[in-house]
Design an enzyme around this catalytic site. Structure first.
Site, PDB file in Angstrom:
ATOM      1  CB  CYS A 138      -0.964  -0.027   1.386  1.00  0.00           C
ATOM      2  SG  CYS A 138      -2.173  -1.234   1.216  1.00  0.00           S
ATOM      3  NE  ARG A 162       4.634   1.435   0.091  1.00  0.00           N
ATOM      4  CZ  ARG A 162       5.918   1.131   0.720  1.00  0.00           C
ATOM      5  NH1 ARG A 162       7.160   1.579   0.205  1.00  0.00           N
ATOM      6  NH2 ARG A 162       5.528   0.751   2.073  1.00  0.00           N
ATOM      7  CD1 TRP A 206      -0.506  -6.307  -3.183  1.00  0.00           C
ATOM      8  CD2 TRP A 206      -0.748  -6.771  -1.210  1.00  0.00           C
ATOM      9  NE1 TRP A 206      -0.205  -7.693  -3.168  1.00  0.00           N
ATOM     10  CE2 TRP A 206      -0.513  -7.986  -1.955  1.00  0.00           C
ATOM     11  CE3 TRP A 206      -1.078  -7.002   0.061  1.00  0.00           C
ATOM     12  CZ2 TRP A 206      -0.230  -9.332  -1.390  1.00  0.00           C
ATOM     13  CZ3 TRP A 206      -1.031  -8.389   0.777  1.00  0.00           C
ATOM     14  CH2 TRP A 206      -0.855  -9.368  -0.124  1.00  0.00           C
ATOM     15  CG  ASN A 243       1.350  -0.086   4.159  1.00  0.00           C
ATOM     16  OD1 ASN A 243       1.004  -1.130   4.205  1.00  0.00           O
ATOM     17  ND2 ASN A 243       2.457   0.398   4.347  1.00  0.00           N
ATOM     18  N   GLY A 244      -0.940  -1.703   6.526  1.00  0.00           N
ATOM     19  CA  GLY A 244      -0.743  -2.721   7.721  1.00  0.00           C
ATOM     20  C   GLY A 244      -1.892  -3.472   7.805  1.00  0.00           C
ATOM     21  CD  GLU A 272      16.211 -13.337  -8.125  1.00  0.00           C
ATOM     22  OE1 GLU A 272      15.711 -12.156  -8.464  1.00  0.00           O
ATOM     23  OE2 GLU A 272      15.978 -13.950  -7.119  1.00  0.00           O
ATOM     24  CE  LYS A 315      13.109 -11.098 -10.045  1.00  0.00           C
ATOM     25  NZ  LYS A 315      13.553 -11.677  -8.857  1.00  0.00           N
ATOM     26  CD  GLU A 341       9.389 -11.847  -8.199  1.00  0.00           C
ATOM     27  OE1 GLU A 341       9.180 -11.479  -7.020  1.00  0.00           O
ATOM     28  OE2 GLU A 341      10.334 -11.650  -9.334  1.00  0.00           O
ATOM     29  CG  HIS A 400      17.078 -37.130  -5.582  1.00  0.00           C
ATOM     30  ND1 HIS A 400      17.358 -38.338  -4.872  1.00  0.00           N
ATOM     31  CD2 HIS A 400      18.428 -36.794  -5.966  1.00  0.00           C
ATOM     32  CE1 HIS A 400      18.698 -38.793  -4.830  1.00  0.00           C
ATOM     33  NE2 HIS A 400      19.606 -37.787  -5.612  1.00  0.00           N
ATOM     34  CE  LYS A 443      11.057  -3.151  -5.485  1.00  0.00           C
ATOM     35  NZ  LYS A 443      12.033  -4.237  -6.255  1.00  0.00           N
TER      36      LYS A 443
END
Length: 613
Positions: A2, A27, A73, A99-100, A486, A490, A493, A509, A608
């Protein structure tokens, strides 16, 4: 999570707030809203992005020199217009942005309903503003005191800003576990989640600490007190951020800009730290604790997401070079599993934003056990920077794209310097090897620049071929195993293709069951150690008709014969290969996402800065 913006002063609030929301949209972008004071208190909000809010308000009365805005968000309540912020109090005299998460909102809501309060939304935020007004009315106290009392009753995280129709000359902001920065101008104040909405107007800022309330007055007064009613002296800092750092600079997306910025961000992360022809490493931020790190028997690294992958690279670096045992922990799991933490442990917390909620909680846990906690983060003045005992900034510059790129390479750069410096001081690395790695590290920025310039078009062609697949597999060994993780992250995402990263040997495995002629497999093959084993892993994929995309050293001729596609990276020390091998994976994810029509900078369901659990 947010983005919040507030303004009070002599200018028209609407354009300042809307521009601020656009800069904070990374955000959260589920919904957006604005509240303006102009005699009356007006709220305009909608599901969707800030651009939808701009359209909504085109023909509305947006006058007023006081206002607050929010880009969301979603946590409590689905992302729709009703749940969008700001939220009114019962009387509609107050409005709040938040925000929270207020964890005990449900029992508070039940109690307020018994008192006759009616709620419109499903959010915890609306409960908080009703609670504040209820206290103000029934305890007959001023608004600021009502806010203070209310915040002593709530459990959870918050960054809030409140405006009042009856108190039009003040803004009230408060913080716990979510960031708030107050910008101080000439006869005006700005409040925001981070500094990006402020730099156009002021460089003087105050970062609120947890459980602090800021009251800014139109007459130029700033008062800060704790929720326990202790008045604090504001600590004013000067922003180093430049306006052009947060603009796209002609690129189609922030992510592409930030990928291309990596030669400079890596160089900036070394600047003043890797010095002269003798390659002396100076890490001033941790100098006081250097000997303690040298003597440490264990380093614990806590992080989330991409920062966790950087921590995994650091595990190889510290164990290989400095011979210190390292454990890398997801901060979210570390804080809840009753971990064993000793007073002689070194805990390194890694976070791009410096505000990651789980990482902050892990820091507090480690400090409570007496451990020395060092922070590695990108944002000057962030909570992690202020909470840890010491640390190092990465100097990557603002990262706006939700999918982290330059933050990863900057973190790995700083961790490489740290591991090298400790190894040299500890005597676990010969001078010749130390010098070789240090010299190679100094060359990484130019090699990254070369790689971006020379592999981008090739990667576009590979992306075109594989943009419609359902799955990807990424394999790596040693230093390149975290890079495989990573690369897969990416792709997931921003393109929404399912992807998994594995140690190459672990393929047998389980994951090998997935491989067929439809499965592209990205293999990182630049390790000198275990090279033959990696070749064998490739042969195992080929035997099952998988498609190989290999990241290889520039002089490799063996794997070129085996792979459908090879992307060559400049040769370097094996310990530094993550700084190069990750670049093609960033570009591959980017180009696939663009070809699939995905919103690269604002991928669905993500934000973010993860400031809530």
């Amino acid at each position: 999570m947010c983005g919040i913006v507030g303004y009070i002063g002599y200018r028209k609030a609407y354009p300042i707030i809307m521009k601020g929301l656009q800069r904070l949209e990374y955000r959260g972008y589920d919904s957006a809203g604005i509240a303006l004071l102009n005699g009356d208190l007006k709220i305009y909000k909608c599901a969707g992005k800030v651009s939808d809010l701009v359209k909504l308000t085109e023909n509305e009365n947006t006058q007023g020199t006081t206002g607050i805005g929010h880009t969301r968000w979603a946590t409590h309540g689905e992302p729709n217009t009703i749940n969008a912020h700001p939220h009114f109090s019962e009387s509609k005299n107050l409005a709040i942005i938040h925000n929270g998460i207020i964890e005990n909102y449900a029992p508070l809501k039940i109690e307020l309903k018994k008192r006759g309060h009616k709620f419109v939304s499903d959010t915890d935020t609306e409960v908080l503003i009703h609670l504040i007004e209820d206290i103000q009315k029934n305890e007959n106290v001023e608004l600021v005191e009502a806010v203070r009392i209310a915040l002593n009753q709530v459990i959870g995280a918050y960054a809030i800003v409140i405006i009042s129709k009856e108190n039009p000359d003040i803004l009230i902001a408060a913080k716990k576990s979510s960031p708030i920065v107050v910008g101080i101008g000439e006869g005006e104040f700005f409040v925001a989640s981070d500094a990006s909405p402020l730099i156009e107007y002021t460089r003087n800022v105050v970062y609120l600490n947890d459980e602090e309330i800021a009251v800014v007055n139109r007459n130029g007064e700033l008062i800060i007190k704790t929720i326990h009613n202790k008045e604090m002296t504001p600590y004013v800092q000067e922003l180093q951020l430049q306006l052009d750092m947060i603009e796209k600079g002609g690129y189609d997306h922030y992510m592409l800009k930030e990928i291309n910025e990596q030669p400079n961000s890596i160089k900036d992360s070394m600047r003043g730290r890797l010095i002269g022809t003798r390659n002396k490493i100076v890490l001033g931020g941790i100098a006081e604790y250097e000997q303690k790190i040298v003597n440490a028997k264990r380093i614990i690294i806590v992080a989330c997401g991409t920062s966790w992958h950087a921590g995994l690279v650091a595990e190889y670096l510290f164990e290989d070079l400095a011979r210190i045992s390292v454990e890398v922990e997801y901060a979210s799991e570390f804080r809840y599993r009753n971990p064993i933490i000793n007073e002689d442990d070194i805990v390194i917390a890694i976070s791009q934003s410096g505000e990651t909620a789980d990482t902050l909680a892990a820091i507090e846990l480690a400090k409570s056990k007496g451990a020395t906690v060092l922070g590695i983060c990108n944002v000057v003045g962030s909570t992690i920077a202020r909470t840890t005992h010491a640390g190092s900034y990465t100097h990557a510059g603002p990262e706006i794209g939700v999918a982290s790129t330059k933050a990863f390479t900057a973190q790995v750069t700083v961790l490489s310097l740290m591991a090298l410096a400790i190894a040299r001081k500890k005597g676990t690395i010969e001078l010749s090897r130390y010098q070789t790695i240090a010299v190679e590290l100094s060359k990484i920025p130019e090699k990254v620049a070369y790689l971006i310039k020379n592999c981008n078009e090739q990667i576009k062609l590979i992306a075109e071929e594989y943009k419609d697949v359902a799955h990807f597999l990424y394999l790596g060994r040693g230093y390149n195993f975290p890079v495989a993780l990573e690369g897969a992250l990416k792709l997931k995402e921003i393109s929404y293709i399912h992807a998994e990263g594995y140690p190459a040997a672990e393929m047998k495995h389980g994951p090998i069951a997935l491989i067929d002629e439809e499965m592209p497999v990205v293999v990182l093959t630049t390790n000198e150690s275990a090279y033959e084993k990696i070749v064998s892993n490739i042969q195992e994929v080929k035997a099952r008709k998988g498609k190989i995309i290999a990241i290889i050293n520039e002089h490799d001729e063996v794997i070129e014969e085996l792979a459908e596609h090879v992307i060559r990276i400049p040769a370097t020390e094996e310990a530094l290969t993550p700084l190069l091998s990750v670049i093609p994976l960033q570009l591959l994810a980017y180009h696939i996402a663009v070809l699939r029509g995905c919103n690269v900078d604002q991928p669905r369901n993500l934000a973010k800065s993860v400031t809530v659990e």
